[in-house]
Design a protein around this motif. Structure first.
Motif, short mmCIF file in Angstrom:
data_model
loop_
_atom_site.label_atom_id
_atom_site.label_comp_id
_atom_site.label_asym_id
_atom_site.label_seq_id
_atom_site.Cartn_x
_atom_site.Cartn_y
_atom_site.Cartn_z
N ARG A 14 -21.90 -13.02 4.73
CA ARG A 14 -20.83 -13.07 5.76
C ARG A 14 -20.86 -11.59 6.63
O ARG A 14 -21.52 -11.00 7.35
CB ARG A 14 -20.16 -14.36 6.24
CG ARG A 14 -21.07 -15.79 5.81
CD ARG A 14 -19.81 -16.65 6.08
NE ARG A 14 -19.91 -18.35 5.78
CZ ARG A 14 -20.77 -18.58 6.75
NH1 ARG A 14 -20.89 -18.50 7.83
NH2 ARG A 14 -21.16 -19.89 6.44
N HIS A 15 -20.64 -11.04 5.16
CA HIS A 15 -20.01 -10.09 5.64
C HIS A 15 -21.26 -8.77 5.88
O HIS A 15 -21.21 -8.07 6.85
CB HIS A 15 -18.96 -9.58 4.25
CG HIS A 15 -18.96 -7.54 4.26
ND1 HIS A 15 -17.87 -7.36 5.13
CD2 HIS A 15 -18.85 -6.73 3.95
CE1 HIS A 15 -18.10 -6.19 4.88
NE2 HIS A 15 -18.64 -5.91 3.79
N LEU A 16 -21.94 -8.74 4.51
CA LEU A 16 -23.38 -8.10 4.80
C LEU A 16 -23.66 -7.86 6.26
O LEU A 16 -24.35 -7.34 7.20
CB LEU A 16 -24.41 -8.05 3.62
CG LEU A 16 -23.20 -7.33 2.20
CD1 LEU A 16 -25.09 -7.86 1.66
CD2 LEU A 16 -23.32 -6.44 2.72
N ILE A 17 -24.48 -9.90 6.75
CA ILE A 17 -24.83 -9.97 8.06
C ILE A 17 -24.73 -9.19 9.19
O ILE A 17 -24.35 -8.44 10.18
CB ILE A 17 -25.00 -11.28 8.05
CG1 ILE A 17 -26.29 -11.73 7.07
CG2 ILE A 17 -25.74 -11.85 8.87
CD1 ILE A 17 -26.34 -13.27 6.63
N HIS A 18 -22.08 -9.46 8.87
CA HIS A 18 -21.91 -9.06 10.09
C HIS A 18 -21.80 -7.55 10.42
O HIS A 18 -22.29 -7.35 12.00
CB HIS A 18 -20.54 -9.97 9.73
CG HIS A 18 -19.42 -9.13 11.50
ND1 HIS A 18 -19.34 -9.48 12.50
CD2 HIS A 18 -18.94 -8.02 11.01
CE1 HIS A 18 -18.68 -9.34 12.74
NE2 HIS A 18 -18.18 -7.96 12.41
N GLU A 19 -22.30 -6.78 9.27
CA GLU A 19 -21.76 -5.53 9.57
C GLU A 19 -23.21 -4.87 9.34
O GLU A 19 -23.05 -4.21 10.80
CB GLU A 19 -21.12 -4.66 8.32
CG GLU A 19 -19.99 -5.35 7.57
CD GLU A 19 -19.36 -4.51 8.85
OE1 GLU A 19 -19.11 -4.09 9.81
OE2 GLU A 19 -17.74 -5.48 9.60
#
Length: 317
Positions: free
Chosen positions: A272-277
């Protein structure tokens, strides 16, 4: 003659030291995706190890930006299993879990070759004990300063080995040996993890962890050193969240809730973090173009960061 005997003894001891189990087997907390802090403002090493795996990230650290981007592009093609040109959360989540499983298997492979002395495809407790602690069990080494600590480690290893050995034959299959080395991934090993954590942190031997012991496991102040802000935060966590019955102590149940929070999925959080960023068009998926535009977060190397620092300093001049 005496000097030769002493040299031989020291040589044996050095060899024994190298066969002691790796420190990743001494579990205190739920295994995370990286040993680095997850703080993007101070670099992306956590993200690199989560995305690539700990060993593979070391390889990427030595690559040029061009090589990193080329390899990253090929990895993206592997992650995109449905071949729609986009990486979804589920695809990225599966990939990160896969990299962590691979790290564990490579770690087990390394130890397996060392301990399976008779090459029968299994590891008996006697094989493990003799390979790891054999010389320290001999009477001639009674005067070794740290023999007592090795005996303590031996008892802990035997207890953990027996817990991992589901059929009780004192011979570990590959799956049982994996549970022995990486108990944090097996439900039936949770009690062992809690017990070892209590033993390591409970310095006064009362079977529980007080605030002083809790902080002391993480932080020891130096002379004249002011206490960091995070220590105050940890004290607050202990009092408000960890110590659920408010008796000032953590018992086995509270320790289990602390180090083994079942609802935490680090791979899911990282996906989720990588996609959000990197999801610039906010369609909740990331394209190869979006990933390569943020390649430094996924696979950026130390050498690259060093080069960027040099360029930045030159520009500032």
């Amino acid at each position: 003659m005496q000097s030769l005997l002493l040299l031989a003894t020291l040589t044996v001891l050095v060899g024994v030291t190298l066969t002691v189990p790796a420190q990743e087997k001494r579990v205190h907390h739920q295994r995370d995706l990286s040993d680095h802090a997850h703080d993007d403002s101070h670099g992306y090493q956590y993200d690199h190890e989560a995305f690539l795996g700990k060993e593979e990230s070391k390889t990427f650290d030595q690559l040029t930006p061009e090589e990193s981007k080329t390899r990253l592009g090929k990895i993206v093609d592997r992650i995109d299993t449905d071949k729609d040109g986009l990486v979804s959360h589920s695809e990225l989540h599966y990939w990160i879990k896969h990299r962590q499983r691979r790290y564990i298997q490579e770690n087990v492979d390394k130890h397996w070759k060392e301990y399976d002395q008779n090459k029968d495809g299994k590891i008996a407790w006697e094989e493990y004990k003799n390979t790891t602690y054999g010389y320290y069990l001999n009477d001639e080494f009674d005067d070794v300063d740290d023999k007592a600590s090795y005996k303590t480690m031996l008892k802990r290893d035997e207890r953990r080995f027996k817990a991992a050995d589901r059929d009780g034959d004192l011979i570990a299959t590959r799956e049982e040996f994996t549970a022995f080395l990486h108990p944090e991934d097996y439900d039936h090993m949770k009690d062992i993890i809690v017990q070892e954590t209590l033993e390591d942190i409970d310095t006064n031997g009362d079977g529980k962890i007080n605030l002083h012991e809790y902080i002391g496991d993480m932080y020891t102040p130096g002379d004249g050193e002011s206490e960091p802000d995070w220590v105050q935060t940890e004290k607050k966590h202990f009092l408000e969240f960890r110590d659920t019955n408010k008796d000032g102590l953590l018992d086995a149940g509270e320790v289990a809730n602390w180090i083994l929070p079942g609802e935490v999925d680090h791979a899911d959080n990282e996906a989720r973090h990588l996609i959000h960023e990197t999801d610039t068009n906010k369609d909740e998926k990331i394209s190869k173009k979006e990933i390569l535009a943020n390649w430094n977060m996924f696979v950026g190397s130390q050498a690259t960061n060093y080069g960027e620092d040099l360029t930045r300093k030159h520009d500032e001049l």
